[in-house]
Write a protein that holds these residues in place. Structure first.
Motif, PDB file in Angstrom:
ATOM      1  N   ARG A 650      -1.100  15.590  -5.076  1.00 45.18           N
ATOM      2  CA  ARG A 650      -0.105  14.523  -5.125  1.00 45.18           C
ATOM      3  C   ARG A 650      -0.408  13.490  -4.043  1.00 45.18           C
ATOM      4  NH1 ARG A 650       4.541  13.610  -2.256  1.00 45.18           N
ATOM      5  NH2 ARG A 650       6.262  12.568  -3.331  1.00 45.18           N
ATOM      6  N   ALA A 651      -0.120  12.230  -4.325  1.00 51.87           N
ATOM      7  CA  ALA A 651      -0.352  11.161  -3.336  1.00 51.87           C
ATOM      8  C   ALA A 651       0.752  10.126  -3.454  1.00 51.87           C
ATOM      9  CB  ALA A 651      -1.713  10.503  -3.551  1.00 51.87           C
ATOM     10  N   ASP A 652       1.256   9.690  -2.301  1.00 56.78           N
ATOM     11  CA  ASP A 652       2.243   8.597  -2.240  1.00 56.78           C
ATOM     12  C   ASP A 652       1.543   7.359  -1.713  1.00 56.78           C
ATOM     13  OD1 ASP A 652       4.581   9.940  -3.141  1.00 56.78           O
ATOM     14  OD2 ASP A 652       4.666  11.010  -1.230  1.00 56.78           O
ATOM     15  N   LEU A 653       1.465   6.319  -2.539  1.00 57.63           N
ATOM     16  CA  LEU A 653       0.772   5.087  -2.156  1.00 57.63           C
ATOM     17  C   LEU A 653       1.761   4.121  -1.526  1.00 57.63           C
ATOM     18  CD1 LEU A 653      -1.647   4.438  -5.150  1.00 57.63           C
ATOM     19  CD2 LEU A 653      -2.110   5.577  -2.986  1.00 57.63           C
ATOM     20  N   THR A 654       1.422   3.662  -0.307  1.00 57.22           N
ATOM     21  CA  THR A 654       2.233   2.651   0.362  1.00 57.22           C
ATOM     22  C   THR A 654       1.940   1.281  -0.255  1.00 57.22           C
ATOM     23  OG1 THR A 654       0.550   2.241   2.043  1.00 57.22           O
ATOM     24  CG2 THR A 654       2.162   4.002   2.485  1.00 57.22           C
ATOM     25  N   GLU A 655       2.699   0.294   0.199  1.00 58.91           N
ATOM     26  CA  GLU A 655       2.515  -1.073  -0.311  1.00 58.91           C
ATOM     27  C   GLU A 655       1.091  -1.557  -0.045  1.00 58.91           C
ATOM     28  OE1 GLU A 655       4.085  -4.235  -2.358  1.00 58.91           O
ATOM     29  OE2 GLU A 655       5.430  -2.699  -1.566  1.00 58.91           O
ATOM     30  N   GLU A 656       0.580  -1.272   1.158  1.00 56.93           N
ATOM     31  CA  GLU A 656      -0.767  -1.737   1.524  1.00 56.93           C
ATOM     32  C   GLU A 656      -1.842  -1.008   0.727  1.00 56.93           C
ATOM     33  OE1 GLU A 656      -3.528  -2.131   5.565  1.00 56.93           O
ATOM     34  OE2 GLU A 656      -1.455  -1.443   5.672  1.00 56.93           O
ATOM     35  N   ASP A 657      -1.709   0.341   0.607  1.00 60.31           N
ATOM     36  CA  ASP A 657      -2.709   1.102  -0.147  1.00 60.31           C
ATOM     37  C   ASP A 657      -2.707   0.706  -1.620  1.00 60.31           C
ATOM     38  OD1 ASP A 657      -3.373   2.459   2.149  1.00 60.31           O
ATOM     39  OD2 ASP A 657      -1.977   4.107   1.777  1.00 60.31           O
ATOM     40  N   ALA A 658      -1.499   0.525  -2.175  1.00 64.02           N
ATOM     41  CA  ALA A 658      -1.401   0.168  -3.584  1.00 64.02           C
ATOM     42  C   ALA A 658      -2.010  -1.203  -3.851  1.00 64.02           C
ATOM     43  CB  ALA A 658       0.072   0.192  -4.026  1.00 64.02           C
ATOM     44  N   ARG A 659      -1.822  -2.141  -2.903  1.00 66.21           N
ATOM     45  CA  ARG A 659      -2.383  -3.479  -3.092  1.00 66.21           C
ATOM     46  C   ARG A 659      -3.903  -3.426  -3.125  1.00 66.21           C
ATOM     47  NH1 ARG A 659      -0.910  -5.591   1.355  1.00 66.21           N
ATOM     48  NH2 ARG A 659       1.228  -5.950   0.721  1.00 66.21           N
ATOM     49  N   ALA A 660      -4.494  -2.584  -2.279  1.00 65.68           N
ATOM     50  CA  ALA A 660      -5.954  -2.460  -2.253  1.00 65.68           C
ATOM     51  C   ALA A 660      -6.501  -1.866  -3.547  1.00 65.68           C
ATOM     52  CB  ALA A 660      -6.382  -1.594  -1.065  1.00 65.68           C
ATOM     53  N   LEU A 661      -5.698  -1.002  -4.212  1.00 65.29           N
ATOM     54  CA  LEU A 661      -6.141  -0.380  -5.464  1.00 65.29           C
ATOM     55  C   LEU A 661      -5.743  -1.184  -6.693  1.00 65.29           C
ATOM     56  CD1 LEU A 661      -5.211   3.311  -4.612  1.00 65.29           C
ATOM     57  CD2 LEU A 661      -7.518   2.439  -4.922  1.00 65.29           C
ATOM     58  N   GLY A 662      -4.897  -2.204  -6.503  1.00 63.07           N
ATOM     59  CA  GLY A 662      -4.459  -3.013  -7.629  1.00 63.07           C
ATOM     60  C   GLY A 662      -3.404  -2.325  -8.482  1.00 63.07           C
ATOM     61  N   VAL A 663      -2.587  -1.467  -7.883  1.00 62.68           N
ATOM     62  CA  VAL A 663      -1.536  -0.763  -8.613  1.00 62.68           C
ATOM     63  C   VAL A 663      -0.215  -0.972  -7.877  1.00 62.68           C
ATOM     64  CG1 VAL A 663      -3.115   0.961  -9.560  1.00 62.68           C
ATOM     65  CG2 VAL A 663      -1.981   1.400  -7.373  1.00 62.68           C
ATOM     66  N   SER A 664       0.869  -0.402  -8.439  1.00 60.14           N
ATOM     67  CA  SER A 664       2.176  -0.492  -7.807  1.00 60.14           C
ATOM     68  C   SER A 664       2.371   0.692  -6.858  1.00 60.14           C
ATOM     69  CB  SER A 664       3.278  -0.483  -8.874  1.00 60.14           C
ATOM     70  OG  SER A 664       3.106  -1.550  -9.774  1.00 60.14           O
ATOM     71  N   PRO A 665       3.103   0.503  -5.754  1.00 59.34           N
ATOM     72  CA  PRO A 665       3.356   1.619  -4.843  1.00 59.34           C
ATOM     73  C   PRO A 665       4.239   2.682  -5.487  1.00 59.34           C
ATOM     74  CG  PRO A 665       4.623  -0.316  -4.203  1.00 59.34           C
ATOM     75  CD  PRO A 665       3.708  -0.764  -5.310  1.00 59.34           C
ATOM     76  N   GLY A 666       4.118   3.917  -5.036  1.00 60.88           N
ATOM     77  CA  GLY A 666       4.934   4.996  -5.575  1.00 60.88           C
ATOM     78  C   GLY A 666       4.182   6.313  -5.578  1.00 60.88           C
ATOM     79  N   GLU A 667       4.698   7.270  -6.389  1.00 61.56           N
ATOM     80  CA  GLU A 667       4.117   8.612  -6.450  1.00 61.56           C
ATOM     81  C   GLU A 667       3.019   8.653  -7.510  1.00 61.56           C
ATOM     82  OE1 GLU A 667       5.395  13.164  -7.669  1.00 61.56           O
ATOM     83  OE2 GLU A 667       6.948  11.766  -6.968  1.00 61.56           O
ATOM     84  N   TYR A 668       1.870   9.248  -7.168  1.00 61.03           N
ATOM     85  CA  TYR A 668       0.722   9.322  -8.059  1.00 61.03           C
ATOM     86  C   TYR A 668       0.153  10.746  -8.030  1.00 61.03           C
ATOM     87  CZ  TYR A 668       0.458   4.257  -8.688  1.00 61.03           C
ATOM     88  OH  TYR A 668       0.724   2.958  -9.025  1.00 61.03           O
ATOM     89  N   VAL A 669      -0.555  11.076  -9.104  1.00 64.80           N
ATOM     90  CA  VAL A 669      -1.368  12.288  -9.119  1.00 64.80           C
ATOM     91  C   VAL A 669      -2.809  11.857  -8.841  1.00 64.80           C
ATOM     92  CG1 VAL A 669      -2.235  14.200 -10.501  1.00 64.80           C
ATOM     93  CG2 VAL A 669       0.150  13.505 -10.694  1.00 64.80           C
ATOM     94  N   ARG A 670      -3.404  12.439  -7.802  1.00 63.03           N
ATOM     95  CA  ARG A 670      -4.754  12.037  -7.384  1.00 63.03           C
ATOM     96  C   ARG A 670      -5.778  13.060  -7.878  1.00 63.03           C
ATOM     97  NH1 ARG A 670      -5.287  11.041  -1.231  1.00 63.03           N
ATOM     98  NH2 ARG A 670      -4.420  13.148  -1.228  1.00 63.03           N
ATOM     99  N   MET A 671      -6.806  12.543  -8.556  1.00 60.12           N
ATOM    100  CA  MET A 671      -7.915  13.383  -9.006  1.00 60.12           C
ATOM    101  C   MET A 671      -9.166  12.911  -8.271  1.00 60.12           C
ATOM    102  SD  MET A 671      -9.402  13.925 -12.866  1.00 60.12           S
ATOM    103  CE  MET A 671      -9.954  12.232 -13.052  1.00 60.12           C
ATOM    104  N   ALA A 672      -9.808  13.818  -7.544  1.00 60.19           N
ATOM    105  CA  ALA A 672     -10.992  13.469  -6.758  1.00 60.19           C
ATOM    106  C   ALA A 672     -12.172  14.334  -7.183  1.00 60.19           C
ATOM    107  CB  ALA A 672     -10.710  13.657  -5.263  1.00 60.19           C
TER     108      ALA A 672
END
Length: 877
Positions: A650-672
C-alpha cells in the motif's frame, strides 16, 4: 568666489562669541532612566523627544542615561542588581531631576528613590494604567501613556464591518500586561459585535502558526513586545514584520513607531511627543517650580495614522479613513521631484560647508555611524537568507566573499560564512560542478559580461542528482572596475522532471494517435482476410493441401490482429473487462509462471502485503504488465544471473509525489518489479517507453513491451516511475488507485440457440468486407441485405421499419458515420437493435450514450466473434 572668502572668518568669529555665552549657562544634572534598551524604537523616540527639548533649553544639561533592559530580562531579575549598581555608582552624586520612561523604570524609581535619590523630583512618561495612588509619594509629575482603544476599534469596524473577532497579541512584560488590561477594559462596550482572544505566552514560531490559521473575520491588535529566538533578540518592529509576512488579516496598533513595519494603523501615540512633554515639565522644575504643582497629563494623546503600503495590499480606499489621518509611505507625485532635487542640492551644499567648518564634530558621530553600518549588514544578512535562491559572491581570485542560507543548505555547509575565503573546489563536494563554476567565473570576469539561465546537473549535499539554473553577473565598484562575480542559482529539479513528464506524455499521445490510425486500417484489412479465409475454408475438404494453407493464413491473420492490439494497448488501451481486482493475486499467479520458466541462475522472489485494497482493473492487462516487466528483467540478468523480486503493498501519495507521477493524491496499491542487474543507462532512460525502441537484438523483441506497460498503466489512471536500485539494478514502480465502488464482472453472455433466419441489414463502405461478411452471415443461417451507402441504408429502414430484425454497421464511413446512422434509424425504428463495428476503441465511448447500439465489435473479428455478438443481441432483445 570672492564673497566666499569671508564665510569662514565670520563663522569662526561666531563660534568664538558663542563660546563664552554658552559657558555662562547654568549646569544641571538630569538622570534619564529607560525601562528598556538602546535600540527599542518606542523608548528611543521618547529619549529623542526629551533631548530635543533639553538641548534647546537655557540650561547646560548633563544628561545621564541608564537602561534597565526590562524587555530582554524580567523586571524582578534586574532590580536587585540595578539597586546595588546605582547605590555604588551614584554615591555622592546629586541629580537636579529624574526623568523615567515606561512602567518598569517608574516602578523602580518609586520603590528606591528614597534610598538612591532622596529628595530628587521625579518626572515620568510612557506609564500605562496610572492610578491616583501613585502620587502619594509626592514630589513627582509626568505624562501618562493613555490611549483610547475605542478610537482604533471603531475605525477597524468601520473599515471592515464584517469583522467579528479580535486577537490581542503581546507579551507578559509589565507594560504588556498593563496595556492588554487597558484594551480589554473597553471590550464589554462591543458585546455582540466583537469577540476577543489574547495571545501572551507564545513563542514567535507558535504565534506565526496561529496567525496563518486565523479566519477571514478576524483582525489583530498588536502590543509592542520583544522576542528572543535562540541567541537572537527580535525587536517589536522585527516581530511585527514577521507576523505581517504570515498574516492575511489587518493588524492594528496604538503606537506610531510600528507604522511602516506591517501595521495597518489606528489611533497611534508618539513616543517623541511624550518625551518632549516630560522634558518641558523637567525644565519647569529646574526653573524652580515644585513638581507637585505641575498637573499630571492624563488625557489621551495621539492621532490617526496609517501605512499606505498596507492600505494598498488590503485594498482599502483612503477615502474611508477618518478625516485628518496621517498616512506614511505615500508615493510622491512626479511634479514634486524637481523641487526635492533642488532642495537636496541646496541642503547638500550647506552640509558640505558645515562639515568643512566643523570637521572635528564628525568624530563624535563615529560610533553612531558604526552602529548603523552593523545594522545594515545585519539587515543585508537577514535579507539574503530570506531569498530562496542560492546566492553567493566571489572576488576576482575566485574565493567566496559570502553566501546565503539556501546556498549553505544545498551544498551541506554549516552556514553562509563557512565558504568565505575558500574556492569552489575547497567548499563543494561535486568536483565537476566546482571546476565548471570556477571556469565560468573567470569567463565572466574576462569577457566583462553576464550570462544567464544556464542549466547544470550536479549532486547536492545528500548525493542526490539535482539541476540548477545559474546566473552569473560581474560585480563592479564605483569606478566600473570588476571586483568579483555574483552568482544566483535556482533549484529547478522538480520543474525539469515535470517538463520531462509533459514531453513524454505529449510524445506518447502523438505516437498513440498515429498508431491508432494505422491500427484501424490494418484491422479493416485483417477483417477482410479473416472473413475471406473462413469462407474459403468452408468450401474445401479439411485434409486438402489448400485447406491447410488457408488455415495457416487464418492463423497468421489472427496473429497480426494480436500485434495490432499491442499497438492499440499503448495508444488507447481498452477499459473493457475492468472489474474489482486483487493485484496481489494477479501478481502471485504471474510470478508463478515466471519462476517456472527461469533458469537456475536467476532467483524469483515475491512479497505481497496482507489486506490490500482492490483496484478497478483488467486482470489480464495487469498480468501482461507483470510478464513484460519480468521478461525485461530476465534479459538484463540472463548472462550473469541474479534476483527478480516483485512486491505489492500500500502507498499513500502526497500532493508533491502525485504531481511528479501525474496522478491524483490519495491511497494507491503499489506494484514494484526490481532486479539487481546492470541497470538502465541514463542516456536512454527517456526512451525506454517509446514504441519499437529496444536495446535487444531484432530477433529478441519488437520494442513494444514497455510501451504496452506504459499504455496499460495510464489507462488504469495509474502512475509509473523508474528508479535506480541501491547497489545496482532497476526498480519499476506502478501505482494503481484504490477502487471505490465497483461492479462485479458479469461475464460474457452467449446465446443458447442457433440462428433462425433473422433478417440483418449489413452496412459497410469497405468493398472487401461488403462482399465477405454478408456471405459469412448467410453461411451462419441469417438472411442478409448488404448496403455500401449509409444514406441508402437509412432510407431502407425508413421505408419499411419492420423489414429487418437487426442492423450491423461500420463506425467510420464517408458522409454518414455509424453513430449518425444509428440515430437516424432510432427515430423511425426505436426498438431496432444495432451492432456497431469499428477498428478503434473510440467507437465504444461514442456508442455509450445510444441505447439502440447493443454491442460494439472491435476489428479484426472472425465468425465466432460475430456470431456471439449477434446471439447476445437477439437473446436480450
Amino acid at each position: 568666489m570672492k564673497p566666499f572668502r569671508y564665510v569662514l572668518p565670520v563663522l569662526f568669529l561666531f563660534c568664538l562669541l558663542a563660546g563664552p555665552v554658552r559657558a555662562e549657562r547654568p549646569k544641571k544634572d538630569v538622570l534619564f532612566m529607560n525601562s528598556y534598551h538602546d535600540g527599542y524604537q518606542w523608548s528611543d523616540s521618547i529619549l529623542e523627544g526629551a533631548r530635543s527639548v533639553l538641548d534647546a533649553s537655557e540650561f547646560k544639561i548633563d544628561l545621564q542615561i541608564e537602561y534597565m533592559d526590562a524587555k530582554k530580562y524580567h523586571y524582578e531579575d534586574v532590580t536587585g542588581m540595578l539597586r546595588r549598581l546605582y547605590r555604588e555608582k551614584f554615591a555622592g552624586k546629586k541629580f537636579d531631576a529624574i526623568i523615567v520612561s515606561d512602567n518598569d523604570a517608574f516602578s523602580f524609581a518609586s520603590q528606591y528613590r528614597d534610598e538612591l535619590f532622596p529628595g530628587v523630583p521625579l518626572v515620568f512618561c510612557g506609564v500605562n494604567d496610572f492610578e491616583p495612588g501613585m502620587m502619594a509619594q509626592g514630589n513627582l509629575t509626568g505624562v501618562v501613556e493613555n490611549f483610547d482603544p475605542r478610537m482604533t476599534l471603531d475605525v477597524a469596524l468601520k473599515l471592515y464591518p464584517d469583522k467579528r473577532h479580535m486577537v490581542v497579541v503581546g507579551d507578559e512584560s509589565t507594560a504588556g500586561v498593563t496595556i492588554r488590561r487597558q484594551v480589554l477594559s473597553v471590550v464589554p462596550e462591543y458585546a455582540g459585535r466583537l469577540t476577543v482572544e489574547s495571545w501572551a505566552r507564545l513563542s514567535l514560531e507558535d504565534t506565526l502558526k496561529r496567525v496563518e490559521k486565523l479566519p477571514p473575520d478576524a483582525f489583530l491588535f498588536f502590543i509592542p513586545y520583544y522576542q528572543t529566538v535562540g541567541n537572537r533578540f527580535y525587536t517589536s518592529e522585527e516581530v511585527m514584520e514577521e507576523i505581517y509576512k504570515h498574516s492575511s488579516v489587518p493588524i492594528y496598533t496604538a503606537w506610531g513607531f510600528l507604522l511602516g513595519h506591517g501595521a495597518l494603523g489606528g489611533w497611534v501615540i508618539s513616543g517623541r511627543q511624550h518625551g518632549q512633554m516630560a522634558a518641558e515639565m523637567a525644565l519647569r522644575i529646574l526653573d524652580g517650580e515644585p513638581a507637585d504643582a505641575i498637573p499630571v497629563v492624563q488625557s489621551p494623546t495621539g492621532e490617526y495614522g496609517f501605512d499606505y503600503n498596507v492600505l494598498s495590499r488590503l485594498g482599502i480606499d483612503e477615502s474611508k479613513l477618518p478625516e485628518g489621518s496621517r498616512i506614511i509611505n505615500t508615493p510622491k507625485a512626479f511634479y514634486e521631484l524637481p523641487k526635492e532635487l533642488f532642495w537636496t542640492i541646496m541642503v547638500s551644499f550647506f552640509l558640505l560647508v558645515i562639515i568643512l567648518v566643523f570637521l572635528v564634530l564628525t568624530m563624535m558621530e563615529r560610533r553612531k555611524v558604526e552602529r548603523k553600518v552593523k545594522d545594515q549588514l545585519a539587515f543585508q544578512e537577514t535579507l539574503m537568507d530570506a531569498v530562496p535562491q542560492l546566492v553567493s559572491w566571489k572576488d576576482r581570485q575566485g574565493r567566496y566573499l559570502g553566501s546565503n542560507r539556501a546556498f549553505a543548505e544545498f551544498f551541506g555547509l554549516e552556514n553562509g560564512a563557512s565558504a568565505v575565503s575558500r574556492t569552489s573546489g575547497e567548499s563543494l563536494h561535486d568536483m565537476e560542478y566546482a571546476k565548471w563554476a570556477d571556469e565560468a567565473d573567470m569567463a565572466v570576469i574576462g569577457r566583462r559580461e553576464a550570462f544567464r539561465r544556464v542549466r547544470r546537473e550536479l549532486s547536492d549535499a545528500a548525493g542526490r542528482s539535482a539541476w540548477l539554473e545559474v546566473n552569473k553577473v560581474p560585480i563592479r565598484d564605483r569606478s566600473g572596475r570588476i571586483v568579483g562575480v555574483l552568482t544566483t542559482a535556482e533549484n529547478v529539479t522538480k520543474e525539469r522532471d515535470l517538463e520531462r513528464q509533459l514531453l513524454q506524455s505529449q510524445k506518447m499521445e502523438a505516437i498513440g494517435t498515429l498508431a491508432g490510425g494505422i491500427a484501424h486500417d490494418f484491422n479493416n484489412i485483417l477483417t477482410s482476410i479473416i472473413n475471406s479465409t473462413e469462407l474459403a475454408l468452408g468450401d474445401l475438404e479439411e485434409e486438402s493441401v489448400t485447406h491447410k494453407d488457408l488455415d495457416r493464413v487464418l492463423k497468421a491473420a489472427r496473429r497480426g490482429g494480436r500485434v495490432v492490439n499491442q499497438i492499440l494497448a499503448f495508444s488507447r488501451p481498452s477499459t473493457e473487462g475492468f472489474r474489482s481486482t486483487d493485484v496481489g493475486a494477479v501478481i502471485t499467479e504471474a510470478m508463478g509462471l515466471i519462476e517456472a520458466s527461469m533458469p537456475s541462475n536467476i532467483k524469483v522472489r515475491l512479497n505481497v502485503a496482507p489486506a490490500l485494497s482492490c483496484v478497478l482493473a483488467d486482470p489480464t492487462q495487469l498480468h501482461q504488465v507483470a510478464m513484460n516487466l519480468c521478461t525485461n528483467a530476465f534479459h538484463a540478468l540472463r548472462d550473469r544471473g541474479g534476483v527478480i523480486e516483485a512486491r505489492v503493498d500500500r502507498a499513500d501519495l502526497t500532493e508533491e509525489d502525485a504531481r511528479a507521477l501525474g496522478v491524483s493524491p490519495g491511497e494507491y496499491v503499489r506494484m514494484a518489479i526490481e532486479d539487481d542487474g546492470p541497470g538502465i543507462a541514463p542516456e536512454i532512460l527517456d526512451k525506454i517507453f517509446d514504441p519499437f525502441f529496444s536495446t535487444k537484438d531484432k530477433t529478441e523483441g519488437t520494442g513494444l513491451g514497455l510501451a504496452v506497460v506504459h499504455g496499460i498503466v495510464r489507462s488504469h489512471r495509474g502512475g509509473l516511475q523508474v528508479l535506480p536500485r541501491p547497489g545496482g539494478g532497476t526498480i519499476f514502480e506502478i501505482f494503481l488507485p484504490r477502487a471505490e465502488n465497483t461492479d462485479g464482472d458479469t461475464g460474457r453472455v452467449r446465446r443458447s440457440g442457433g440462428p433462425t433466419g433473422q433478417r440483418i441489414l449489413f452496412v459497410e463502405d469497405d468493398e472487401d468486407q461488403l462482399h465477405t461478411t454478408p456471405r459469412l452471415l448467410k453461411a451462419m443461417g441469417y438472411r442478409v441485405s448488404a448496403v455500401g451507402d449509409p444514406e441508402a441504408a437509412a432510407l431502407l429502414v425508413a421505408d419499411d421499419p419492420g423489414a429487418f430484425d437487426m442492423v450491423i454497421t461500420d463506425y467510420d464511413m464517408p458522409g454518414l458515420s455509424g453513430i449518425e446512422l444509428a440515430i437516424r434509424i432510432a427515430l423511425v425504428a426505436p426498438n431496432m437493435p444495432i451492432i456497431l463495428v469499428s477498428g478503434r476503441e473510440d467507437a465504444v465511448v461514442a456508442a455509450a450514450d445510444l441505447p439502440c447500439i447493443r454491442q460494439v465489435i472491435i476489428k479484426p473479428y472472425d465468425k465466432e466473434d460475430l456470431g456471439d455478438a449477434i446471439g447476445v443481441v437477439l437473446d436480450t432483445r
